[in-house]
Design a protein around this motif. Structure first.
Motif, PDB file in Angstrom:
ATOM      1  N   GLN A 254       0.815  -1.223   0.000  1.00  0.00           N
ATOM      2  CA  GLN A 254       0.000   0.000   0.000  1.00  0.00           C
ATOM      3  C   GLN A 254       0.849   1.275   0.000  1.00  0.00           C
ATOM      4  O   GLN A 254       0.295   2.367  -0.128  1.00  0.00           O
ATOM      5  CB  GLN A 254      -0.952  -0.008   1.200  1.00  0.00           C
ATOM      6  N   ALA A 255       2.155   1.128   0.122  1.00  0.00           N
ATOM      7  CA  ALA A 255       3.034   2.309   0.128  1.00  0.00           C
ATOM      8  C   ALA A 255       2.775   3.194  -1.089  1.00  0.00           C
ATOM      9  O   ALA A 255       2.787   4.422  -0.991  1.00  0.00           O
ATOM     10  CB  ALA A 255       4.494   1.868   0.168  1.00  0.00           C
ATOM     11  N   LYS A 256       2.497   2.578  -2.227  1.00  0.00           N
ATOM     12  CA  LYS A 256       2.337   3.367  -3.460  1.00  0.00           C
ATOM     13  C   LYS A 256       1.053   4.191  -3.460  1.00  0.00           C
ATOM     14  O   LYS A 256       0.929   5.158  -4.202  1.00  0.00           O
ATOM     15  CB  LYS A 256       2.408   2.468  -4.692  1.00  0.00           C
ATOM     16  N   LEU A 257       0.097   3.823  -2.607  1.00  0.00           N
ATOM     17  CA  LEU A 257      -1.169   4.566  -2.552  1.00  0.00           C
ATOM     18  C   LEU A 257      -0.983   5.975  -1.985  1.00  0.00           C
ATOM     19  O   LEU A 257      -1.904   6.794  -2.036  1.00  0.00           O
ATOM     20  CB  LEU A 257      -2.207   3.808  -1.715  1.00  0.00           C
ATOM     21  N   ALA A 258       0.199   6.250  -1.437  1.00  0.00           N
ATOM     22  CA  ALA A 258       0.462   7.597  -0.912  1.00  0.00           C
ATOM     23  C   ALA A 258       0.977   8.538  -2.002  1.00  0.00           C
ATOM     24  O   ALA A 258       1.170   9.724  -1.757  1.00  0.00           O
ATOM     25  CB  ALA A 258       1.466   7.519   0.235  1.00  0.00           C
ATOM     26  N   SER A 259       1.178   8.020  -3.204  1.00  0.00           N
ATOM     27  CA  SER A 259       1.729   8.835  -4.300  1.00  0.00           C
ATOM     28  C   SER A 259       0.840  10.041  -4.586  1.00  0.00           C
ATOM     29  O   SER A 259      -0.384   9.922  -4.648  1.00  0.00           O
ATOM     30  CB  SER A 259       1.849   7.990  -5.578  1.00  0.00           C
ATOM     31  N   GLY A 260       1.487  11.187  -4.767  1.00  0.00           N
ATOM     32  CA  GLY A 260       0.764  12.404  -5.114  1.00  0.00           C
ATOM     33  C   GLY A 260       0.237  13.187  -3.916  1.00  0.00           C
ATOM     34  O   GLY A 260      -0.269  14.295  -4.075  1.00  0.00           O
ATOM     35  N   PHE A 261       0.349  12.610  -2.733  1.00  0.00           N
ATOM     36  CA  PHE A 261      -0.162  13.288  -1.539  1.00  0.00           C
ATOM     37  C   PHE A 261       0.911  14.145  -0.886  1.00  0.00           C
ATOM     38  O   PHE A 261       2.107  13.956  -1.076  1.00  0.00           O
ATOM     39  CB  PHE A 261      -0.708  12.267  -0.532  1.00  0.00           C
ATOM     40  N   HIS A 262       0.417  15.066  -0.078  1.00  0.00           N
ATOM     41  CA  HIS A 262       1.220  16.074   0.586  1.00  0.00           C
ATOM     42  C   HIS A 262       1.190  15.742   2.084  1.00  0.00           C
ATOM     43  O   HIS A 262       0.147  15.348   2.597  1.00  0.00           O
ATOM     44  CB  HIS A 262       0.524  17.401   0.256  1.00  0.00           C
ATOM     45  N   VAL A 263       2.321  15.844   2.773  1.00  0.00           N
ATOM     46  CA  VAL A 263       2.371  15.466   4.193  1.00  0.00           C
ATOM     47  C   VAL A 263       1.918  16.636   5.066  1.00  0.00           C
ATOM     48  O   VAL A 263       2.524  17.702   5.066  1.00  0.00           O
ATOM     49  CB  VAL A 263       3.806  15.049   4.588  1.00  0.00           C
ATOM     50  N   GLN A 264       0.841  16.403   5.825  1.00  0.00           N
ATOM     51  CA  GLN A 264       0.323  17.439   6.731  1.00  0.00           C
ATOM     52  C   GLN A 264       0.999  17.373   8.096  1.00  0.00           C
ATOM     53  O   GLN A 264       1.511  18.354   8.602  1.00  0.00           O
ATOM     54  CB  GLN A 264      -1.183  17.209   6.970  1.00  0.00           C
ATOM     55  N   THR A 265       0.908  16.196   8.715  1.00  0.00           N
ATOM     56  CA  THR A 265       1.421  16.037  10.082  1.00  0.00           C
ATOM     57  C   THR A 265       1.946  14.617  10.259  1.00  0.00           C
ATOM     58  O   THR A 265       1.589  13.714   9.513  1.00  0.00           O
ATOM     59  CB  THR A 265       0.303  16.213  11.137  1.00  0.00           C
ATOM     60  N   VAL A 266       2.795  14.447  11.259  1.00  0.00           N
ATOM     61  CA  VAL A 266       3.290  13.113  11.626  1.00  0.00           C
ATOM     62  C   VAL A 266       2.889  12.876  13.072  1.00  0.00           C
ATOM     63  O   VAL A 266       3.380  13.558  13.977  1.00  0.00           O
ATOM     64  CB  VAL A 266       4.819  13.020  11.473  1.00  0.00           C
ATOM     65  N   LYS A 267       1.969  11.927  13.287  1.00  0.00           N
ATOM     66  CA  LYS A 267       1.489  11.650  14.635  1.00  0.00           C
ATOM     67  C   LYS A 267       1.835  10.232  15.049  1.00  0.00           C
ATOM     68  O   LYS A 267       2.399   9.468  14.258  1.00  0.00           O
ATOM     69  CB  LYS A 267      -0.029  11.866  14.694  1.00  0.00           C
ATOM     70  N   ARG A 268       1.502   9.901  16.279  1.00  0.00           N
ATOM     71  CA  ARG A 268       1.752   8.560  16.804  1.00  0.00           C
ATOM     72  C   ARG A 268       0.577   8.128  17.646  1.00  0.00           C
ATOM     73  O   ARG A 268      -0.039   8.936  18.331  1.00  0.00           O
ATOM     74  CB  ARG A 268       3.021   8.555  17.674  1.00  0.00           C
ATOM     75  N   ARG A 269       0.244   6.853  17.539  1.00  0.00           N
ATOM     76  CA  ARG A 269      -0.784   6.280  18.419  1.00  0.00           C
ATOM     77  C   ARG A 269      -0.242   4.917  18.834  1.00  0.00           C
ATOM     78  O   ARG A 269      -0.026   4.055  17.966  1.00  0.00           O
ATOM     79  CB  ARG A 269      -2.095   6.154  17.642  1.00  0.00           C
ATOM     80  N   GLY A 270       0.028   4.729  20.126  1.00  0.00           N
ATOM     81  CA  GLY A 270       0.662   3.488  20.565  1.00  0.00           C
ATOM     82  C   GLY A 270       1.995   3.339  19.843  1.00  0.00           C
ATOM     83  O   GLY A 270       2.835   4.242  19.865  1.00  0.00           O
ATOM     84  N   LYS A 271       2.184   2.223  19.166  1.00  0.00           N
ATOM     85  CA  LYS A 271       3.430   1.993  18.425  1.00  0.00           C
ATOM     86  C   LYS A 271       3.283   2.303  16.945  1.00  0.00           C
ATOM     87  O   LYS A 271       4.156   1.962  16.149  1.00  0.00           O
ATOM     88  CB  LYS A 271       3.859   0.527  18.580  1.00  0.00           C
ATOM     89  N   TYR A 272       2.171   2.908  16.553  1.00  0.00           N
ATOM     90  CA  TYR A 272       1.917   3.190  15.137  1.00  0.00           C
ATOM     91  C   TYR A 272       2.274   4.633  14.804  1.00  0.00           C
ATOM     92  O   TYR A 272       1.885   5.561  15.520  1.00  0.00           O
ATOM     93  CB  TYR A 272       0.440   2.980  14.801  1.00  0.00           C
TER      94      TYR A 272
END
Length: 273
Positions: A36-54
């Motif tokens: 599914q990594a490729k499904l992020a193509s073309g998107f812009h990064v808004q924020t980097v968050k964490r929930r538990g170990k994710y």
DNA sequence: ACTGTAACCTGCAGGC
DNA sequence: TGCCTGCAGGTTACAG
């Protein structure tokens, strides 16, 4: 694998490196876990968050005048790490990579392939059962001694198994579960504990995790932050990895056994059921 | 619904 | 040196 303090250290470093960047293209190792990594193509990064170990990376893209939102989820498994590279790599353990618009590449490396990548609609976690049913963050002010005790009381399994389940509290793994139980004098195979001991366990969990975060995480084998450095918390452990050595509180010899399929170290003298 | 167990992977350390 | 075994920080699917 990285537990909450390690993932939090990674999140802190990653956030300024990729926020505001655009993912030109994603690639992955040929496995369902990473495709599914490729499904992020073309998107812009808004924020980097964490929930538990994710790690949760919020994405957006404009499509036909509308803003489309997605969430890129990275779970590091046991041996996962992320880093930023300037050039392409032939590292055989890179399982996913994302070309950014500034020429850099975001890499996900994972020797044992226990990690996982998902791209989902925001907050739609039904494809990730553990995240979908995850318990409160350890530092959530709504998590109180009373609510923690109530959640612990809802199951009859070993207390260590409950801590590792992620459903009662998020982010604990084998290292910090053993450390927290040791610090609060609770046996890993206790099944029911009273209100006072639940409160003491919650306090210990918070102490153990904040110290580990302050120390940049615990490094044993593969764990690295995006800058390639190791954590320092392995020098701060009282219990995990010390079987056969003297307890730092009572000098009894720490023992080891399997609890919930995981190697477990505890002090038979000061940790009681 | 809950609980316990096997499975998924690869590298490395230790014993012979 | 080389082979074999057991072990490693997690999650998931499945059986009972």
């Amino acid at each position: 694998m990285p537990e909450l303090p390690e993932v939090e250290s990674i999140r802190c470093q990653l956030e300024p490196l990729i926020t505001g960047k655009t993912i030109i293209k994603g690639h992955s190792f040929p496995s369902k876990k990473f495709s599914q990594a490729k499904l992020a193509s073309g998107f812009h990064v808004q924020t980097v968050k964490r929930r538990g170990k994710y790690l949760l990376i919020n994405l957006d893209k404009e499509l036909g005048g509308k803003i489309k939102l997605k969430e890129l989820i990275i779970h590091l498994g046991m041996t996962g790490s992320v880093s930023i590279a300037k050039e392409k790599t032939d590292d055989p353990y890179v399982r996913a990579q994302w070309q950014l618009n500034d020429g850099q590449i975001l890499l996900f490396r994972d020797i044992r392939r226990f990690g996982r990548i998902a791209v989902v609609n925001p907050n739609d976690y039904k494809s990730l059962p553990t995240l979908n049913n995850i318990g409160p963050e350890p530092f959530d002010p709504n998590l109180t001694a009373a609510s923690f005790h109530k959640s612990l009381s809802s199951s009859r399994s070993h207390i260590k198994t409950k801590l590792l389940s992620q459903r009662i509290i998020a982010g604990l793994g084998n290292i910090y579960a053993d450390e927290s139980l040791w610090r609060s004098h609770i046996s890993p195979v206790a099944r029911r504990i009273g209100k006072d001991r639940s409160e003491s366990l919650l306090i210990s969990i918070r102490e153990v995790l904040s110290e580990a975060i302050k120390n940049g995480g615990t490094t044993f084998r593969d764990y690295r932050t995006p800058d390639g450095l190791t954590g320092k918390n392995q020098h701060n452990l009282d219990c995990y990895g010390r079987a056969g050595k003297a307890c730092n509180k009572c000098s009894s010899i720490l023992k080891n056994r399997i609890v919930g399929q995981r190697s477990t170290t505890w002090c038979p003298q000061c940790q009681i059921s």
